[in-house]
Design an enzyme around this catalytic site. Structure first.
Site, PDB file in Angstrom:
ATOM      1  N   ASP A 230       0.849  -1.009   0.031  1.00  0.00           N
ATOM      2  CA  ASP A 230       0.068   0.030   0.168  1.00  0.00           C
ATOM      3  C   ASP A 230       0.846   1.163  -0.042  1.00  0.00           C
ATOM      4  OD1 ASP A 230      -1.572   2.193   0.658  1.00  0.00           O
ATOM      5  OD2 ASP A 230      -2.490   1.015   2.118  1.00  0.00           O
TER       6      ASP A 230
ATOM      7  N   ASP B  23      -3.954  -1.595  -2.269  1.00  0.00           N
ATOM      8  CA  ASP B  23      -2.600  -2.342  -2.381  1.00  0.00           C
ATOM      9  C   ASP B  23      -2.281  -2.564  -3.938  1.00  0.00           C
ATOM     10  OD1 ASP B  23      -2.251  -3.173   0.334  1.00  0.00           O
ATOM     11  OD2 ASP B  23      -4.281  -3.609   0.213  1.00  0.00           O
TER      12      ASP B  23
ATOM     13  N   TYR C 227      -3.674   9.628   0.284  1.00  0.00           N
ATOM     14  CA  TYR C 227      -3.732   9.283   1.376  1.00  0.00           C
ATOM     15  C   TYR C 227      -2.742   8.048   2.085  1.00  0.00           C
ATOM     16  CZ  TYR C 227      -5.200   8.941   6.231  1.00  0.00           C
ATOM     17  OH  TYR C 227      -5.150   8.873   7.460  1.00  0.00           O
TER      18      TYR C 227
ATOM     19  N   GLY D 275      18.455  -5.748   0.125  1.00  0.00           N
ATOM     20  CA  GLY D 275      18.466  -6.785  -0.757  1.00  0.00           C
ATOM     21  C   GLY D 275      17.280  -7.578  -0.832  1.00  0.00           C
TER      22      GLY D 275
ATOM     23  N   TYR E 266       0.832   0.068  14.817  1.00  0.00           N
ATOM     24  CA  TYR E 266      -0.531  -0.344  13.897  1.00  0.00           C
ATOM     25  C   TYR E 266      -0.246   0.344  12.657  1.00  0.00           C
ATOM     26  CZ  TYR E 266      -4.875  -1.228  11.635  1.00  0.00           C
ATOM     27  OH  TYR E 266      -5.716  -1.389  10.877  1.00  0.00           O
TER      28      TYR E 266
ATOM     29  N   LYS F 252      -3.753  -3.427   7.973  1.00  0.00           N
ATOM     30  CA  LYS F 252      -3.878  -4.939   7.961  1.00  0.00           C
ATOM     31  C   LYS F 252      -2.676  -5.264   6.825  1.00  0.00           C
ATOM     32  CE  LYS F 252      -6.212  -7.167  11.030  1.00  0.00           C
ATOM     33  NZ  LYS F 252      -5.381  -8.199  11.855  1.00  0.00           N
TER      34      LYS F 252
ATOM     35  N   ARG G  92     -10.421  -0.334  10.198  1.00  0.00           N
ATOM     36  CA  ARG G  92      -9.243  -0.191  11.147  1.00  0.00           C
ATOM     37  C   ARG G  92      -8.642  -1.324  11.775  1.00  0.00           C
ATOM     38  NH1 ARG G  92      -9.354   5.125  12.881  1.00  0.00           N
ATOM     39  NH2 ARG G  92     -11.291   6.012  11.948  1.00  0.00           N
TER      40      ARG G  92
ATOM     41  N   TYR H 264      -2.905  -5.266  19.114  1.00  0.00           N
ATOM     42  CA  TYR H 264      -2.001  -4.844  18.110  1.00  0.00           C
ATOM     43  C   TYR H 264      -2.635  -3.837  17.106  1.00  0.00           C
ATOM     44  CZ  TYR H 264      -0.734  -9.350  19.296  1.00  0.00           C
ATOM     45  OH  TYR H 264      -0.355 -10.547  20.077  1.00  0.00           O
TER      46      TYR H 264
HETATM   47  C1  F6R Z   1      -7.863  -1.075   7.515  1.00  0.00           C
HETATM   48  C2  F6R Z   1      -7.889   0.332   6.880  1.00  0.00           C
HETATM   49  C3  F6R Z   1      -8.685   1.334   7.308  1.00  0.00           C
HETATM   50  C4  F6R Z   1      -8.113   2.289   8.243  1.00  0.00           C
HETATM   51  C5  F6R Z   1      -9.148   3.389   8.650  1.00  0.00           C
HETATM   52  C6  F6R Z   1      -8.417   4.537   9.364  1.00  0.00           C
HETATM   53  O1  F6R Z   1      -7.149  -1.815   7.058  1.00  0.00           O
HETATM   54  O2  F6R Z   1      -6.810   0.718   6.180  1.00  0.00           O
HETATM   55  O3  F6R Z   1      -9.924   1.037   7.619  1.00  0.00           O
HETATM   56  O4  F6R Z   1      -7.849   1.597   9.529  1.00  0.00           O
HETATM   57  O5  F6R Z   1      -9.558   3.987   7.402  1.00  0.00           O
HETATM   58  O6  F6R Z   1      -7.504   5.098   8.821  1.00  0.00           O
HETATM   59  P1  F6R Z   1      -6.507   6.154   9.600  1.00  0.00           P
HETATM   60  O7  F6R Z   1      -6.006   5.791  10.816  1.00  0.00           O
HETATM   61  O8  F6R Z   1      -5.306   6.343   8.541  1.00  0.00           O
HETATM   62  O9  F6R Z   1      -7.166   7.267   9.389  1.00  0.00           O
HETATM   63 MG    MG Z   2      -4.085   2.248   3.081  1.00  0.00          MG
HETATM   64 MG    MG Z   3      -5.170  -2.303   1.963  1.00  0.00          MG
END
Ligand code: F6R
Ligand code: MG
Ligand code: MG
Length: 369
Positions: free
Chosen positions: A11, A52, A89, A102, A232, A235, A269, A351
Site C-alpha cells: 500500500d 494495495d 492518503y 536486498g 499499527y 492490515k 481499522r 495490536y
Molecule cells: C483497514 C484500513 C482502514 C483504516 C481506517 C482509519 O486496514 O486501512 O480501515 O484503518 O480508514 O485510517 P487512518 O487511521 O489512517 O485514518
Molecule cells: Mg491504506
Molecule cells: Mg490495503
C-alpha cells in the site's frame, strides 16, 4: 524451464482514504518494471486490490532474489513519491524503512514467490485481498487441497488421490510445521482454524506426483505489518499464488471456496470480523465501513515465463450470490457495532491503536474486594 513467479504488493497510497490505487500509480510502477523487461524480468503485470498495488513478475532469478526485490522496491518508491506529490492518503504507508538491503521482506510489502519447473501448460491463479490478514487464506486453501466436498478431484482423479502436504507457520512463535492430508487433517485444522495465529505458507504435492515434492503448488504471503512496524499501520492484505489442473485442483475447484464469503479479520481499522467478498477488479474498492474485505482472482497461463492473461476470474455472475450473501452478512455483523464478535477479541486489539485509548483509564481501576 525453471521459472520464478514473484507477487509482491504494498500500500503506497490511496485515492480517497484507504479506498483504491489510482491508475497513475499503476502506470508509474508499470514504467519501472518495463525498464527491466527482457533483462531481469521475463514478463510482468501490475494490478491492485483496494489500496494495495500488486506487482506480478516472472524471471529466472529464483525466490528472494535481491535484484527482483530491488526492482519491486524501486517501483514502490517511485509510486510512493508520486502518491506524496498527489497528496494521496497514506502515501508510502507500507514502505516502513528507507534502507533497502536486498529483500523487501521485513520492510512492509507482502511477498508470495515460487520457483517451478513450468509444465507444458501452466495455469495459475493469483489471489489478492484487501482489508484482511494472511490467515484469511487458511479456509480456502484447506478446501482447495484437502476437502473432497470442494475438490472433486481428491476423490475422482488418481493423481490427486494421495493428498497434499501443508507448510503451516506459527505467526506468533515464529516456527513452522509440515502436515499431510488426509492423514493429519484434524491436527491441521486444529491449528489453521485459528487464522490469527497460524497461517498456511505453502502447499506441496506428495512423493510420486508429476510435480516434484519440493516444488510448491501454492504459496501465500504471511508478512505481519504491525510486527514489522512495531505499531499499527493497517492490515496485512495478503496475496497468494495457486497452480491448477492436470494432477492439481482444477481452476474451478481453486475458485469454489470463495463462493462462500467466510468471515475474516480486518475491515474497519483492521479490528472487525467481516465477510470476504469475491469481486472483479472493477469492484475491488472497499467502501462500506472501509470494506467489506475484498478478494480478486487473476488467472494466467504461464508460457516460457510469459504471462498470458489476466482473466478476471471473479468477474462472473456465478459469484453474484456470494456477493449478495456477503452484503447480508455485512448488515448482520455491522449491527453489533463495537461489540464482539464483530469487533476482534480484546487480545487482538492489542495490536491496534486501542492500547493508547485504554492507557488513560489505567489509574482509575481499583482492586475488587
Ligand atoms: C483497514 C484500513 C482502514 C483504516 C481506517 C482509519 O486496514 O486501512 O480501515 O484503518 O480508514 O485510517 P487512518 O487511521 O489512517 O485514518
Ligand atoms: Mg491504506
Ligand atoms: Mg490495503
Amino acid at each position: 524451464m525453471k521459472v520464478t513467479l514473484s507477487v509482491i504488493k504494498a500500500d503506497v497510497g490511496g485515492l480517497v482514504g484507504h479506498h483504491v490505487v489510482p491508475e497513475e500509480l499503476e502506470e508509474i510502477a508499470w514504467d519501472v518494471l518495463e525498464e527491466y523487461r527482457g533483462e531481469l524480468l521475463i514478463d510482468f503485470d501490475v494490478s491492485h486490490v483496494g489500496d494495495d498495488l500488486i506487482l506480478i513478475m516472472t524471471h529466472e532469478e529464483g525466490v528472494d532474489s535481491p535484484d527482483i526485490h530491488g526492482i519491486a522496491w524501486e517501483a514502490f518508491q517511485e509510486a510512493a513519491a508520486l502518491a506524496r506529490e498527489m497528496g494521496l492518503y497514506g502515501a508510502g504507508q507500507d514502505l516502513l524503512k528507507d534502507a533497502f538491503s536486498g529483500n523487501v521482506r521485513g520492510l512492509g510489502p507482502g511477498v508470495a514467490e515460487m520457483e517451478i519447473e513450468e509444465r507444458p501448460s501452466e495455469p495459475v491463479v493469483i489471489f489478492a485481498a484487501d482489508k484482511t490478514e494472511a490467515g484469511a487464506w487458511n479456509l480456502p486453501l484447506f478446501k482447495i487441497f484437502a476437502d473432497p466436498f470442494n475438490t472433486a478431484g481428491l476423490i475422482i482423479d488418481p493423481k490427486l488421490h494421495s493428498g497434499f502436504r501443508f507448510e503451516v507457520w506459527d505467526l506468533i512463535e515464529h516456527r513452522r510445521v509440515f502436515m499431510s492430508t488426509p492423514e493429519e487433517m484434524y491436527d491441521l485444522l486444529a491449528l489453521i482454524g485459528s487464522p490469527g495465529r497460524f497461517a498456511i505458507k505453502r502447499v506441496f504435492p506428495k512423493p510420486g506426483h508429476v510435480i516434484p515434492e519440493d516444488e510448491p503448488v501454492a504459496v501465500a504471503s504471511t508478512e505481519r505489518l504491525y510486527e514489522e512496524a512495531g505499531r499499527y499501520v493497517g492490515k496485512d492484505d495478503p496475496v497468494m499464488i495457486v497452480r491448477a489442473q492436470h494432477g492439481l485442483p482444477a481452476v474451478g475447484e481453486v475458485l469454489e471456496p470463495f463462493a462462500f464469503p467466510h468471515l475474516v479479520a480486518g475491515w474497519m481499522r483492521g479490528s472487525h470480523w467481516g465477510p470476504l467478498m469475491p469481486v472483479g477488479v472493477k469492484d475491488a474498492k472497499p467502501t462500506r465501513f472501509d470494506g467489506p474485505p475484498r478478494v480478486i482472482a487473476l488467472g494466467y497461463q504461464l508460457k516460457g515465463g510469459h504471462l498470458i492473461g489476466p482473466e478476471d476470474m471473479f468477474d462472473d455472475p456465478a459469484f453474484d450470490r456470494a456477493r449478495a450473501m456477503a452484503n447480508e452478512i455485512a448488515d448482520y455483523m455491522r449491527r453489533h457495532g463495537p461489540f464482539e464478535p464483530h469487533r476482534v477479541s480484546f487480545h487482538d486489539l492489542e495490536y491496534t491503536t486501542m492500547p493508547e485509548v485504554l492507557k488513560k483509564l489505567e489509574g482509575r481501576f481499583e482492586p475488587l474486594q
